[in-house]
Write an enzyme that holds these catalytic residues in place. Structure first.
Site, PDB file in Angstrom:
ATOM      1  N   LYS A  96       0.834  -1.221   0.000  1.00 56.29           N
ATOM      2  CA  LYS A  96       0.000   0.000   0.000  1.00 56.29           C
ATOM      3  C   LYS A  96       0.858   1.257   0.000  1.00 56.29           C
ATOM      4  O   LYS A  96       0.678   2.145  -0.830  1.00 56.29           O
ATOM      5  CB  LYS A  96      -0.892   0.065   1.257  1.00 56.29           C
ATOM      6  N   ASN A 119      -3.099   6.265   5.862  1.00 62.45           N
ATOM      7  CA  ASN A 119      -2.392   5.293   6.712  1.00 62.45           C
ATOM      8  C   ASN A 119      -0.870   5.404   6.603  1.00 62.45           C
ATOM      9  O   ASN A 119      -0.142   5.007   7.509  1.00 62.45           O
ATOM     10  CB  ASN A 119      -2.859   3.884   6.317  1.00 62.45           C
ATOM     11  N   HIS A 165      -4.612  -9.047   9.837  1.00 63.94           N
ATOM     12  CA  HIS A 165      -5.527  -8.431  10.806  1.00 63.94           C
ATOM     13  C   HIS A 165      -6.810  -9.244  11.020  1.00 63.94           C
ATOM     14  O   HIS A 165      -7.879  -8.680  11.266  1.00 63.94           O
ATOM     15  CB  HIS A 165      -5.929  -7.017  10.355  1.00 63.94           C
TER      16      HIS A 165
HETATM   17  N1  UMA Z   1      -5.872   3.880  22.325  1.00 66.55           N
HETATM   18  C1  UMA Z   1      -6.884   3.908  23.276  1.00 66.55           C
HETATM   19  N2  UMA Z   1      -7.557   2.746  23.507  1.00 66.55           N
HETATM   20  C2  UMA Z   1      -7.281   1.573  22.870  1.00 66.55           C
HETATM   21  C3  UMA Z   1      -6.249   1.562  21.893  1.00 66.55           C
HETATM   22  C4  UMA Z   1      -5.569   2.747  21.647  1.00 66.55           C
HETATM   23  O1  UMA Z   1      -7.160   4.949  23.853  1.00 66.55           O
HETATM   24  O2  UMA Z   1      -7.932   0.553  23.148  1.00 66.55           O
HETATM   25  C5  UMA Z   1      -5.137   5.116  22.054  1.00 66.55           C
HETATM   26  C6  UMA Z   1      -3.649   4.987  22.336  1.00 66.55           C
HETATM   27  O3  UMA Z   1      -3.362   5.239  23.697  1.00 66.55           O
HETATM   28  C7  UMA Z   1      -3.032   6.028  21.402  1.00 66.55           C
HETATM   29  C8  UMA Z   1      -4.060   6.143  20.279  1.00 66.55           C
HETATM   30  O4  UMA Z   1      -5.236   5.426  20.667  1.00 66.55           O
HETATM   31  O5  UMA Z   1      -2.882   7.297  22.027  1.00 66.55           O
HETATM   32  C9  UMA Z   1      -3.475   5.504  19.032  1.00 66.55           C
HETATM   33  O6  UMA Z   1      -4.415   5.441  17.998  1.00 66.55           O
HETATM   34  P1  UMA Z   1      -4.092   4.531  16.710  1.00 66.55           P
HETATM   35  O7  UMA Z   1      -3.558   3.213  17.136  1.00 66.55           O
HETATM   36  O8  UMA Z   1      -5.272   4.546  15.829  1.00 66.55           O
HETATM   37  O9  UMA Z   1      -2.829   5.277  16.039  1.00 66.55           O
HETATM   38  P2  UMA Z   1      -2.668   6.697  15.373  1.00 66.55           P
HETATM   39  O10 UMA Z   1      -1.440   7.321  15.972  1.00 66.55           O
HETATM   40  O11 UMA Z   1      -3.903   7.500  15.381  1.00 66.55           O
HETATM   41  O12 UMA Z   1      -2.246   6.248  13.871  1.00 66.55           O
HETATM   42  C10 UMA Z   1      -3.263   5.850  12.965  1.00 66.55           C
HETATM   43  C11 UMA Z   1      -2.807   4.575  12.255  1.00 66.55           C
HETATM   44  N3  UMA Z   1      -2.576   3.526  13.258  1.00 66.55           N
HETATM   45  C12 UMA Z   1      -3.188   2.325  13.178  1.00 66.55           C
HETATM   46  O13 UMA Z   1      -3.986   2.036  12.329  1.00 66.55           O
HETATM   47  C13 UMA Z   1      -2.829   1.334  14.241  1.00 66.55           C
HETATM   48  C14 UMA Z   1      -1.520   4.844  11.485  1.00 66.55           C
HETATM   49  O14 UMA Z   1      -1.199   3.675  10.721  1.00 66.55           O
HETATM   50  C15 UMA Z   1      -1.746   5.989  10.523  1.00 66.55           C
HETATM   51  O15 UMA Z   1      -0.517   6.301   9.877  1.00 66.55           O
HETATM   52  C16 UMA Z   1      -2.252   7.207  11.275  1.00 66.55           C
HETATM   53  O16 UMA Z   1      -3.454   6.875  12.007  1.00 66.55           O
HETATM   54  C17 UMA Z   1      -2.584   8.379  10.334  1.00 66.55           C
HETATM   55  O17 UMA Z   1      -3.646   8.077   9.480  1.00 66.55           O
HETATM   56  C18 UMA Z   1      -0.108   2.900  11.224  1.00 66.55           C
HETATM   57  C19 UMA Z   1      -0.434   1.420  11.171  1.00 66.55           C
HETATM   58  O18 UMA Z   1       0.228   0.649  11.855  1.00 66.55           O
HETATM   59  C20 UMA Z   1       1.138   3.125  10.340  1.00 66.55           C
HETATM   60  N4  UMA Z   1      -1.443   0.984  10.393  1.00 66.55           N
HETATM   61  C21 UMA Z   1      -1.798  -0.402  10.277  1.00 66.55           C
HETATM   62  C22 UMA Z   1      -1.008  -1.080   9.168  1.00 66.55           C
HETATM   63  O19 UMA Z   1      -0.430  -0.387   8.319  1.00 66.55           O
HETATM   64  O20 UMA Z   1      -1.005  -2.357   9.147  1.00 66.55           O
HETATM   65  C23 UMA Z   1      -3.272  -0.525   9.916  1.00 66.55           C
HETATM   66  P1  ADP Z   2       2.162  -1.774   3.280  1.00 64.39           P
HETATM   67  O1  ADP Z   2       1.986  -0.299   3.311  1.00 64.39           O
HETATM   68  O2  ADP Z   2       0.972  -2.488   2.670  1.00 64.39           O
HETATM   69  O3  ADP Z   2       2.624  -2.362   4.579  1.00 64.39           O
HETATM   70  P2  ADP Z   2       4.738  -1.334   1.956  1.00 64.39           P
HETATM   71  O4  ADP Z   2       4.690  -0.701   0.608  1.00 64.39           O
HETATM   72  O5  ADP Z   2       5.119  -0.460   3.099  1.00 64.39           O
HETATM   73  O6  ADP Z   2       3.355  -2.075   2.230  1.00 64.39           O
HETATM   74  O7  ADP Z   2       5.745  -2.545   1.913  1.00 64.39           O
HETATM   75  C1  ADP Z   2       6.076  -3.229   3.104  1.00 64.39           C
HETATM   76  C2  ADP Z   2       6.718  -4.564   2.769  1.00 64.39           C
HETATM   77  O8  ADP Z   2       5.724  -5.426   2.145  1.00 64.39           O
HETATM   78  C3  ADP Z   2       7.856  -4.468   1.742  1.00 64.39           C
HETATM   79  O9  ADP Z   2       9.111  -4.226   2.357  1.00 64.39           O
HETATM   80  C4  ADP Z   2       7.789  -5.805   1.055  1.00 64.39           C
HETATM   81  O10 ADP Z   2       8.494  -6.762   1.825  1.00 64.39           O
HETATM   82  C5  ADP Z   2       6.304  -6.175   1.077  1.00 64.39           C
HETATM   83  N1  ADP Z   2       5.594  -5.806  -0.188  1.00 64.39           N
HETATM   84  C6  ADP Z   2       5.559  -4.581  -0.776  1.00 64.39           C
HETATM   85  N2  ADP Z   2       4.796  -4.593  -1.887  1.00 64.39           N
HETATM   86  C7  ADP Z   2       4.314  -5.841  -2.005  1.00 64.39           C
HETATM   87  C8  ADP Z   2       3.457  -6.490  -2.959  1.00 64.39           C
HETATM   88  N3  ADP Z   2       2.935  -5.851  -3.994  1.00 64.39           N
HETATM   89  N4  ADP Z   2       3.198  -7.812  -2.756  1.00 64.39           N
HETATM   90  C9  ADP Z   2       3.709  -8.482  -1.699  1.00 64.39           C
HETATM   91  N5  ADP Z   2       4.536  -7.942  -0.777  1.00 64.39           N
HETATM   92  C10 ADP Z   2       4.843  -6.640  -0.921  1.00 64.39           C
END
Ligand code: UMA
Ligand code: ADP
Length: 405
Positions: A96, A119, A165
């Site tokens: 993504k 995200n 997830h």
């Molecule tokens: N919190 C509570 N109760 C709970 C759980 C958390 O109060 O039961 C509070 C924590 O104490 C903390 C806050 O919620 O203060 C955190 O909220 P959050 O986990 O939603 O994180 P954010 O900082 O708001 O970041 C979110 C996204 N986080 C998640 O989805 C977990 C960020 O993606 C995103 O960049 C940001 O919004 C801006 O849009 C991160 C992520 O890990 C990178 N995403 C997952 C992924 O990519 O797999 C989905």
């Molecule tokens: P996401 O935002 O979905 O976590 P990223 O672009 O940040 O994905 O890439 C994270 C990791 O996922 C990369 O370092 C690579 O290992 C793997 N990855 C990236 N693109 C792909 C794809 N198209 N198919 C499978 N794995 C991928």
């Protein structure tokens, strides 16, 4: 009594909602189980609940709001209602962030005004502080789409689907249905050929696939910096957007010539005497190191010299055995939990214990032959020796750059 918006979670997205509230005159109350557990409010004054993506729907506050029929949304939901320019939304299980950034860079290369967020780490609502662009390019997670039943997105991109997830979404089917929302109102749906849909695609469907070399023989691999077949798929998805919008493919390909990827994620830093140095410091688990090895190893003429170590967070590294056996010729380990790495992997690869990252790099330089890659993909957290993974990646990149300057 003033109607208020209750903001649950005060991380990046929650703070962006409070900020949006103060810009637009909406009265918001913020609560957070860790940062602000004592916040008090009365349900009678709450007209809407805006939650954070990381908070599961089973959270008691969300459950209470549901019972009281209070509308529940999130920052992205509000953004989609307010945005005044077409939105390109990207979701999927992997790739993504890379695809989102590539699309954004290609739009900029074509002279379009593009704003990047979601995200990827820039809360969508923060984009509304900027002048209205030609396009918004948003990375969307399943956590964000879960609360948006019918998102208004002009071009929806689905990079791929694999189980992720599921603790939160229950079944793969439900998880995929949430992801498919990205194109449910879109004029164009750009979808990996490998995905079989569950829902209808109302707009024009464009499939991308690396099974058709005709689509990429003009640039892959000789004109790109990104490595690994997975990145080819990300590029094909981004080029599909360029084509739909009638933008210059030539400019997009030019942009690929210098695009080295997102910071600290399988990023090619330099090639020195035929050896490629790759920074994947973001990898803090075996699963992501395994993905890095699978993405990079098969395309190399030689083998990988892997640098790993740090804090294992109680995890074992046994799941890395097949990838290490197939791709790695030497493993350099350092940091707090190096004993665990040694225990799990010493039977399948030559291991060297080193004091720190810099010593690992010097040792890797000695061991590498032309065609090999030195990969920093630690499979561990960094806090024992660095401020965070970004700091660890910077130390690596600075050393590589010092060698070439
Ligand atoms: N919190 C509570 N109760 C709970 C759980 C958390 O109060 O039961 C509070 C924590 O104490 C903390 C806050 O919620 O203060 C955190 O909220 P959050 O986990 O939603 O994180 P954010 O900082 O708001 O970041 C979110 C996204 N986080 C998640 O989805 C977990 C960020 O993606 C995103 O960049 C940001 O919004 C801006 O849009 C991160 C992520 O890990 C990178 N995403 C997952 C992924 O990519 O797999 C989905
Ligand atoms: P996401 O935002 O979905 O976590 P990223 O672009 O940040 O994905 O890439 C994270 C990791 O996922 C990369 O370092 C690579 O290992 C793997 N990855 C990236 N693109 C792909 C794809 N198209 N198919 C499978 N794995 C991928």
């Amino acid at each position: 009594m003033t109607a208020k918006t209750l903001v649950l979670g005060l991380g990046l997205s929650g703070k962006s909602v409070l900020d949006w509230g103060s810009r637009t005159g909406k009265v918001c109350v913020g609560i957070d189980d860790k940062i602000l557990p004592q916040a008090s409010f009365s349900w009678d004054e709450i007209e809407r609940l805006v939650t954070s993506p990381g908070i599961p729907l089973s959270h008691p506050i969300l459950q209470a709001a549901k019972e009281k029929n209070i509308p529940i949304s999130n920052d992205v939901g509000i953004f989609l209602e307010e945005a005044q320019a077409p939105i390109i939304g990207i979701t999927g299980s992997n790739g993504k962030s890379t695809t989102t950034d590539l699309i954004h860079q290609m739009l900029l290369a074509a002279g379009k005004k593009s704003l990047l967020g979601g995200n990827i780490g820039i809360p969508a609502l923060d984009l509304l502080k900027e002048p209205i662009p030609d396009f918004y390019v948003l990375e969307l997670s399943s956590f964000q789409l879960e609360l948006i039943p019918s998102p208004k997105i002009e071009i929806g991109v689905l990079t791929n689907i694999s189980p992720n997830h599921l603790d939160r979404h229950g079944t793969l089917q439900h998880y995929q249905a949430i992801k498919e929302r990205v194109f449910m109102n879109a004029s164009f749906a750009i979808v990996n050929q490998s995905v079989s849909f569950q829902s209808k695609v109302p707009g024009k469907l464009i499939r991308f696939s690396r099974a058709e070399p005709e689509a990429y023989k003009d640039f892959w691999p000789h004109r790109v910096q990104l490595m690994g077949k997975h990145n080819l798929e990300n590029i094909l998805a981004a080029l599909a957007v360029v084509e739909i919008l009638g933008l210059s493919r030539k400019a997009a390909l030019k942009c690929l010539e210098t695009y080295t990827g997102l910071l600290h994620r399988c990023r090619k830093v330099a090639e020195i005497e035929g050896v490629i140095w790759i920074n994947d410091s973001k990898s803090t688990t075996s699963a992501s190191t395994q993905a890095a090895l699978a993405g990079i190893g098969p395309d190399l003429k030689g083998k990988v010299i892997l640098i790993a170590g740090g804090q294992a967070k109680g995890a074992s590294f046994e799941s890395l055995i097949p990838a290490v056996q197939a791709q790695v010729k030497a493993l350099l380990i350092f940091g707090q939990d190096q004993d665990q790495l040694w225990k799990d992997l010493h039977e399948v690869v030559e291991i060297y214990r080193v004091r720190d990252l810099i010593e690992a790099m010097h040792q890797a330089k000695k061991l590498a032959n032309p065609g090999d890659a030195v990969l920093l993909s630690p499979a561990c957290a960094s806090w024992d020796m660095f401020r965070n993974y970004a700091h660890r990646g910077e130390v690596f990149e600075d050393q590589v750059k010092a060698w070439i300057s």
